[in-house]
Design a protein around this motif. Sequence first.
Motif, PDB file in Angstrom:
ATOM      1  N   GLY A 133       0.781  -1.229   0.000  1.00 45.86           N
ATOM      2  CA  GLY A 133       0.000   0.000   0.000  1.00 45.86           C
ATOM      3  C   GLY A 133       0.815   1.282   0.000  1.00 45.86           C
ATOM      4  N   THR A 134       2.086   1.198  -0.442  1.00 43.68           N
ATOM      5  CA  THR A 134       2.916   2.404  -0.462  1.00 43.68           C
ATOM      6  C   THR A 134       3.072   2.968  -1.880  1.00 43.68           C
ATOM      7  N   GLY A 135       2.439   2.320  -2.863  1.00 46.19           N
ATOM      8  CA  GLY A 135       2.421   2.904  -4.209  1.00 46.19           C
ATOM      9  C   GLY A 135       3.331   2.226  -5.221  1.00 46.19           C
ATOM     10  N   LYS A 136       3.737   0.991  -4.974  1.00 40.15           N
ATOM     11  CA  LYS A 136       4.653   0.318  -5.903  1.00 40.15           C
ATOM     12  C   LYS A 136       3.952  -0.021  -7.226  1.00 40.15           C
ATOM     13  N   SER A 137       2.786  -0.662  -7.132  1.00 35.09           N
ATOM     14  CA  SER A 137       2.058  -0.992  -8.364  1.00 35.09           C
ATOM     15  C   SER A 137       1.610   0.288  -9.071  1.00 35.09           C
ATOM     16  N   MET A 138       1.176   1.242  -8.282  1.00 39.26           N
ATOM     17  CA  MET A 138       0.732   2.521  -8.835  1.00 39.26           C
ATOM     18  C   MET A 138       1.871   3.180  -9.623  1.00 39.26           C
ATOM     19  N   THR A 139       3.083   3.069  -9.090  1.00 37.36           N
ATOM     20  CA  THR A 139       4.239   3.648  -9.771  1.00 37.36           C
ATOM     21  C   THR A 139       4.465   3.006 -11.137  1.00 37.36           C
ATOM     22  N   ALA A 140       4.323   1.678 -11.214  1.00 35.14           N
ATOM     23  CA  ALA A 140       4.515   1.008 -12.504  1.00 35.14           C
ATOM     24  C   ALA A 140       3.524   1.562 -13.529  1.00 35.14           C
ATOM     25  N   HIS A 141       2.288   1.777 -13.092  1.00 34.04           N
ATOM     26  CA  HIS A 141       1.273   2.340 -13.993  1.00 34.04           C
ATOM     27  C   HIS A 141       1.636   3.769 -14.389  1.00 34.04           C
ATOM     28  N   ALA A 142       2.099   4.540 -13.392  1.00 34.02           N
ATOM     29  CA  ALA A 142       2.439   5.933 -13.671  1.00 34.02           C
ATOM     30  C   ALA A 142       3.621   6.029 -14.641  1.00 34.02           C
ATOM     31  N   LEU A 143       4.620   5.162 -14.471  1.00 36.45           N
ATOM     32  CA  LEU A 143       5.771   5.191 -15.391  1.00 36.45           C
ATOM     33  C   LEU A 143       5.303   4.882 -16.807  1.00 36.45           C
ATOM     34  N   ALA A 144       4.412   3.910 -16.936  1.00 41.38           N
ATOM     35  CA  ALA A 144       3.894   3.543 -18.264  1.00 41.38           C
ATOM     36  C   ALA A 144       3.169   4.732 -18.881  1.00 41.38           C
ATOM     37  N   SER A 145       2.343   5.359 -18.073  1.00 43.50           N
ATOM     38  CA  SER A 145       1.571   6.479 -18.577  1.00 43.50           C
ATOM     39  C   SER A 145       2.492   7.631 -19.015  1.00 43.50           C
ATOM     40  N   GLU A 146       3.542   7.903 -18.227  1.00 44.89           N
ATOM     41  CA  GLU A 146       4.490   8.967 -18.600  1.00 44.89           C
ATOM     42  C   GLU A 146       5.239   8.629 -19.885  1.00 44.89           C
ATOM     43  N   LEU A 147       5.476   7.333 -20.122  1.00 46.38           N
ATOM     44  CA  LEU A 147       6.230   6.920 -21.313  1.00 46.38           C
ATOM     45  C   LEU A 147       5.298   6.625 -22.497  1.00 46.38           C
TER      46      LEU A 147
END
Length: 336
Positions: A133-147
């Motif tokens: 619940g600290t945002g690890k999966s969310m980060t993977a999604h965010a990196l994809a979205s930024e790229l």
Amino acid sequence: MATAAQVKALVESHSLGDEARFRSVVLQITEAATRTGRTRYAEEVRALLDAGRTARSAGAGLPARAVPLAQPRGELAGVLTVEQPGTRLADVALGADVMSRLHRVLAEQRRQDTLRAHGFDPVRRLLLTGPSGTGKSMTAHALASELLLPVFTVPLDAVAELDADEATAKLRLVFDLVAQTRAVYLFDDLDALLDPARRSATDAGSGAGSGARDALRSFTTLLAQDASTSLVVATSNRPQLLERSVLRRFDALVDYPLPTTGVVHEVVLRRLREFDLSAVEWPRVASTASGLSHEEVSAAARAAAKQSLLEGRRHVETAALLGALRERRQVLKMAP
Ligand SMILES: Nc1ncnc2c1ncn2[C@@H]1O[C@H](COP(=O)(O)OP(=O)(O)O)[C@@H](O)[C@H]1O
Ligand SMILES: [Mg+2]
């Protein structure tokens, strides 16, 4: 840009697995781009083509297979889902340290042609560690979205349920796709491959837990062989249980701590953008949130906002937030 006929030829040759034709159409496109002065674009496309070829020869012996971009079906159904995420990196509330490392990953990904031209590889195998619940999966999604890339998620708990041969076969198929389709690949929860207790009781025939351990070994080998332009992101809540042989396959390890006072504030602000928070006493909120994850703080913020709405207010009071945070702490205390 590619003409309509060229796009059609690309799709056709890709789905038929006709590598030679695929390459020749791509080269036609890059030549036309060079002629019309778009040399940087031509270089990028050529680099992608070469990176794909290198990746495939690194996985020698694997069948050349056309993989559809639509939702994975057949053999990959159940161990892979694809999404085009909308989460931005700015939506993830993180400490400055973690954020600056993620920005560096993005910069290396975006400029990978420059790095490769000088013989460097961009960071492309990331391990995100830290409590749930600290945002690890969310980060993977965010990196994809930024790229501007899709994200393919492999829930490793599903892989752990398979017997050893099946798990290895599916992971091979996933890594074929990693090599063929540039994207972010989220291998979610490496710990699932560590824990024999999670494996189904009906699978005793293959030896308790051995399938999961073999899957971890296959994953590690395939990750080591990967020479693609994709970004592989794995997550772990208990990295201390992972062996060095696994850890050293990653280019970068990023640790996600529980939110600090400032980050608690950020989580609530992001969750409650439409609410008036001017009366909130942040120091009290932060101290009550101590020990909770971003996810718990976010859930408490949502609960407080709902309560305010039902009471006819557009502003959220400190008391509502404190109450909701205390409730989350109660829930956590009851968990085993
Ligand atoms: N750092 C964060 N910033 C904002 N929201 C977060 C953060 N971490 C978690 N959340 C919220 O909790 C949910 C679950 O987080 P997730 O990324 O799945 O955690 P993890 O993978 O670390 O277990 C997210 O969808 C989001 O709503
Ligand atoms: Mg997760």
